[in-house]
Design an enzyme around this catalytic site. Sequence first.
Site, PDB file in Angstrom:
ATOM      1  N   LYS A 154       0.806  -1.228   0.000  1.00 25.94           N
ATOM      2  CA  LYS A 154       0.000   0.000   0.000  1.00 25.94           C
ATOM      3  C   LYS A 154       0.837   1.275   0.000  1.00 25.94           C
ATOM      4  CE  LYS A 154      -4.103  -1.963   2.155  1.00 25.94           C
ATOM      5  NZ  LYS A 154      -5.023  -1.932   3.285  1.00 25.94           N
ATOM      6  N   ASP A 206      -9.679   2.960   2.726  1.00 25.71           N
ATOM      7  CA  ASP A 206      -9.633   2.205   3.989  1.00 25.71           C
ATOM      8  C   ASP A 206     -10.199   3.025   5.150  1.00 25.71           C
ATOM      9  OD1 ASP A 206      -8.612  -0.258   3.217  1.00 25.71           O
ATOM     10  OD2 ASP A 206      -6.529   0.357   3.465  1.00 25.71           O
TER      11      ASP A 206
HETATM   12  P1  NAP Z   1       0.833  -3.795   8.697  1.00 24.63           P
HETATM   13  O1  NAP Z   1       1.026  -2.503   8.006  1.00 24.63           O
HETATM   14  O2  NAP Z   1       1.721  -4.945   8.375  1.00 24.63           O
HETATM   15  O3  NAP Z   1       0.908  -3.512  10.290  1.00 24.63           O
HETATM   16  C1  NAP Z   1       0.893  -4.564  11.219  1.00 24.63           C
HETATM   17  C2  NAP Z   1       0.721  -4.011  12.624  1.00 24.63           C
HETATM   18  O4  NAP Z   1       0.574  -5.126  13.525  1.00 24.63           O
HETATM   19  C3  NAP Z   1       1.923  -3.201  13.128  1.00 24.63           C
HETATM   20  O5  NAP Z   1       1.465  -2.204  13.988  1.00 24.63           O
HETATM   21  C4  NAP Z   1       2.714  -4.267  13.883  1.00 24.63           C
HETATM   22  O6  NAP Z   1       3.544  -3.732  14.897  1.00 24.63           O
HETATM   23  C5  NAP Z   1       1.588  -5.033  14.534  1.00 24.63           C
HETATM   24  N1  NAP Z   1       2.008  -6.394  14.923  1.00 24.63           N
HETATM   25  C6  NAP Z   1       2.312  -7.430  14.100  1.00 24.63           C
HETATM   26  N2  NAP Z   1       2.639  -8.526  14.836  1.00 24.63           N
HETATM   27  C7  NAP Z   1       2.533  -8.151  16.147  1.00 24.63           C
HETATM   28  C8  NAP Z   1       2.732  -8.827  17.380  1.00 24.63           C
HETATM   29  N3  NAP Z   1       3.105 -10.116  17.418  1.00 24.63           N
HETATM   30  N4  NAP Z   1       2.493  -8.154  18.539  1.00 24.63           N
HETATM   31  C9  NAP Z   1       2.098  -6.858  18.509  1.00 24.63           C
HETATM   32  N5  NAP Z   1       1.907  -6.160  17.378  1.00 24.63           N
HETATM   33  C10 NAP Z   1       2.120  -6.796  16.200  1.00 24.63           C
HETATM   34  O7  NAP Z   1      -0.652  -4.350   8.470  1.00 24.63           O
HETATM   35  P2  NAP Z   1      -1.996  -3.508   8.228  1.00 24.63           P
HETATM   36  O8  NAP Z   1      -2.259  -3.343   6.782  1.00 24.63           O
HETATM   37  O9  NAP Z   1      -1.963  -2.277   9.084  1.00 24.63           O
HETATM   38  O10 NAP Z   1      -3.099  -4.543   8.779  1.00 24.63           O
HETATM   39  C11 NAP Z   1      -3.262  -4.737  10.163  1.00 24.63           C
HETATM   40  C12 NAP Z   1      -4.478  -5.646  10.392  1.00 24.63           C
HETATM   41  O11 NAP Z   1      -5.665  -5.030   9.912  1.00 24.63           O
HETATM   42  C13 NAP Z   1      -4.372  -7.001   9.660  1.00 24.63           C
HETATM   43  O12 NAP Z   1      -4.897  -7.997  10.500  1.00 24.63           O
HETATM   44  C14 NAP Z   1      -5.246  -6.798   8.458  1.00 24.63           C
HETATM   45  O13 NAP Z   1      -5.809  -7.995   7.982  1.00 24.63           O
HETATM   46  C15 NAP Z   1      -6.338  -5.891   9.020  1.00 24.63           C
HETATM   47  N6  NAP Z   1      -6.984  -5.080   7.979  1.00 24.63           N
HETATM   48  C16 NAP Z   1      -8.317  -5.229   7.819  1.00 24.63           C
HETATM   49  C17 NAP Z   1      -8.966  -4.467   6.852  1.00 24.63           C
HETATM   50  C18 NAP Z   1     -10.451  -4.627   6.679  1.00 24.63           C
HETATM   51  O14 NAP Z   1     -10.965  -4.183   5.652  1.00 24.63           O
HETATM   52  N7  NAP Z   1     -11.138  -5.203   7.632  1.00 24.63           N
HETATM   53  C19 NAP Z   1      -8.257  -3.566   6.061  1.00 24.63           C
HETATM   54  C20 NAP Z   1      -6.878  -3.429   6.268  1.00 24.63           C
HETATM   55  C21 NAP Z   1      -6.244  -4.210   7.240  1.00 24.63           C
HETATM   56  P3  NAP Z   1       5.076  -3.313  14.583  1.00 24.63           P
HETATM   57  O15 NAP Z   1       5.027  -1.912  14.040  1.00 24.63           O
HETATM   58  O16 NAP Z   1       5.732  -3.424  15.904  1.00 24.63           O
HETATM   59  O17 NAP Z   1       5.606  -4.303  13.569  1.00 24.63           O
END
Ligand code: NAP
Length: 295
Positions: free
Chosen positions: A75, A111
């Site tokens: 993204k 989003d």
């Molecule tokens: P991303 O950019 O990869 O960010 C991941 C986030 O999760 C970061 O803040 C990361 O922290 C944290 N994280 C990962 N593993 C962790 C752990 N073991 N303990 C604590 N924190 C952890 O992903 P994203 O695009 O923001 O997506 C995040 C979530 O939202 C995903 O589950 C995704 O499927 C969901 N989502 C849903 C929608 C929807 O339409 N419903 C849309 C977008 C995303 P660090 O910075 O420390 O790595």
Amino acid sequence: MSNPLTITANTKFLGIMGYPVAHSLSPTMHNAAFINSGLDWVYLTFAVSPGQLVDALRGLKALGMIGANVTIPHKEEAALHVDELSPEAKLIGAVNVLGVKEGRLIGHNTDGIGFLQSLQQNAQFTVKGSKVLILGAGGAARAIALTLASFGAAQIGIANRTWQRGMDLAQVVKHSTGVEARGLNLEPMDLEPWVKEADLIVQASSVGMHPESEELKWFNPQWLSAQTLVCDLIYNPSPTRFLKLASARGCRTLDGLGMLLYQGAQGFTWWTGLEAPVGVMQQALLEGRAAIQNY
Ligand code: NAP
């Protein structure tokens, strides 16, 4: 009404680019919408590995595609390689929708507005004046923090495993919107008052996604108060362990399916100029999720 499986030389195509992407429900949702709207369009899945995004974006224009969605991990990079960004994508610094308009590749972001609509439609939540705690500081957290700030949230706290990333996002929110935003230490002294006083808590980290293996160890559900609306962006499984804990504390909860639906509906309208058949899209998502749940 056309059938997306009857593909002819005239069929237009779109798709989602991500890695991994096989689990995505976007094809199910958008193909249902295209059929319902009588469009001879089809929506596919493209596993674009890291390092291949720029080639894929060039291909999108060269192949005459209408547009695409972009998901993890592309993204933010996609925002750097388009001809133009919409105001929303510029504010958020990331793109989840692409469109080719008059030969130019435009990046847009739905989003944040998708999440906002799900809050309004599914939980009747009023953002204006609210105190919001976001867990996570990745792409989704960024879109939500900036959108809620733009729509009148009064205070935003951001707690993230990598503390510096939460601090940086808080700075961006403050700088771009003027809203009071704080990166939080993952210490009870810092977190507890925010959890207790928040009107809205958004679990925007990837912890809890199927297959569940990890927990947010630093979050104590005992701090939750029943007046708080608790959201998890994850939609498989649903409810997540996090939402189950919140329900047990008497909180209202919301999973991520509404965000997926409304970001998709906004994207549909942006591509087609038509009103999105939200009910049809929602039904397709519910059926699609039931088919993959616990796989
Ligand atoms: P991303 O950019 O990869 O960010 C991941 C986030 O999760 C970061 O803040 C990361 O922290 C944290 N994280 C990962 N593993 C962790 C752990 N073991 N303990 C604590 N924190 C952890 O992903 P994203 O695009 O923001 O997506 C995040 C979530 O939202 C995903 O589950 C995704 O499927 C969901 N989502 C849903 C929608 C929807 O339409 N419903 C849309 C977008 C995303 P660090 O910075 O420390 O790595």
